[in-house]
Design a protein around this motif. Structure first.
Motif, PDB file in Angstrom:
ATOM      1  N   ILE A  69       0.825  -1.216   0.000  1.00 19.84           N
ATOM      2  CA  ILE A  69       0.000   0.000   0.000  1.00 19.84           C
ATOM      3  C   ILE A  69       0.856   1.262   0.000  1.00 19.84           C
ATOM      4  O   ILE A  69       0.717   2.112  -0.882  1.00 19.84           O
ATOM      5  N   PHE A  70       1.737   1.441   0.976  1.00 24.82           N
ATOM      6  CA  PHE A  70       2.546   2.662   1.018  1.00 24.82           C
ATOM      7  C   PHE A  70       3.520   2.758  -0.152  1.00 24.82           C
ATOM      8  O   PHE A  70       3.669   3.838  -0.734  1.00 24.82           O
ATOM      9  N   PRO A  71       4.192   1.669  -0.545  1.00 23.38           N
ATOM     10  CA  PRO A  71       5.028   1.778  -1.743  1.00 23.38           C
ATOM     11  C   PRO A  71       4.222   2.172  -2.984  1.00 23.38           C
ATOM     12  O   PRO A  71       4.697   2.958  -3.809  1.00 23.38           O
ATOM     13  N   ALA A  72       3.007   1.670  -3.120  1.00 28.94           N
ATOM     14  CA  ALA A  72       2.178   2.037  -4.276  1.00 28.94           C
ATOM     15  C   ALA A  72       1.872   3.532  -4.271  1.00 28.94           C
ATOM     16  O   ALA A  72       1.890   4.181  -5.321  1.00 28.94           O
ATOM     17  N   ILE A  73       1.629   4.082  -3.100  1.00 31.22           N
ATOM     18  CA  ILE A  73       1.382   5.526  -2.997  1.00 31.22           C
ATOM     19  C   ILE A  73       2.629   6.295  -3.440  1.00 31.22           C
ATOM     20  O   ILE A  73       2.539   7.294  -4.159  1.00 31.22           O
ATOM     21  N   ILE A  74       3.791   5.819  -3.031  1.00 34.20           N
ATOM     22  CA  ILE A  74       5.054   6.451  -3.429  1.00 34.20           C
ATOM     23  C   ILE A  74       5.227   6.377  -4.945  1.00 34.20           C
ATOM     24  O   ILE A  74       5.617   7.360  -5.588  1.00 34.20           O
ATOM     25  N   PHE A  75       4.922   5.232  -5.527  1.00 29.99           N
ATOM     26  CA  PHE A  75       5.099   5.068  -6.967  1.00 29.99           C
ATOM     27  C   PHE A  75       4.100   5.906  -7.763  1.00 29.99           C
ATOM     28  O   PHE A  75       4.440   6.436  -8.829  1.00 29.99           O
ATOM     29  N   VAL A  76       2.884   6.064  -7.274  1.00 29.59           N
ATOM     30  CA  VAL A  76       1.918   6.942  -7.940  1.00 29.59           C
ATOM     31  C   VAL A  76       2.427   8.385  -7.888  1.00 29.59           C
ATOM     32  O   VAL A  76       2.351   9.128  -8.877  1.00 29.59           O
TER      33      VAL A  76
END
Length: 144
Positions: A69-76
């Protein structure tokens, strides 16, 4: 009265970014994504433990894939910051597909472990692979 510090004297807070906000160093991107992964894992372990204490399942039953979840937010955030960069529309889905496939393969290797552990391993592999492919893919696209 406090003396103003020059920019060279300030301590850097967070990863180095370019003018658009994109993280410029691969090690910074991987480190930042892994920090997000670790925060997600800690939250999942806490929730899974709470659910187990309340009798809502056994510890380890929560899917470890939630750690992305948090890595996906970073990648977005990185995708948005790379709006002016060539190739981002090709690099993002290609990196995402490769990262998820390798993450699923990692889950298959750890299939005998609880979902929290096997999914967490898949999320870890996905996070690292995406960060590396995203960063390197944009660098190659910029040269071409």
């Amino acid at each position: 009265m406090a003396d103003p510090q020059s920019p060279a004297d300030e301590q850097r807070k967070g990863p180095r970014r370019d003018a658009s906000g994109r993280i410029v160093s691969l090690t910074d991107l991987v480190g930042y994504a892994l920090a997000g992964y670790a925060i997600s894992v800690l939250g999942m372990v806490a929730f899974d433990g709470l659910f187990a204490l309340l009798g809502m399942g056994e510890f380890g039953d929560l899917t470890g894939w939630l750690a992305v979840i948090f890595p996906a937010i970073i990648f977005v955030e990185q995708f948005k910051a790379a709006a002016g960069h060539r190739g981002r529309l090709a690099v993002a889905p290609a990196a995402g597909l490769a990262a998820v496939v390798l993450g699923v393969l990692a889950v298959g290797v750890a299939s005998g472990l609880p979902p929290l552990v096997s999914g967490g391993l898949g999320a870890l592999v996905t996070t690292v692979v995406y960060a590396v492919l995203w960063h390197l893919g944009l660098a190659v696209a910029e040269r071409g």
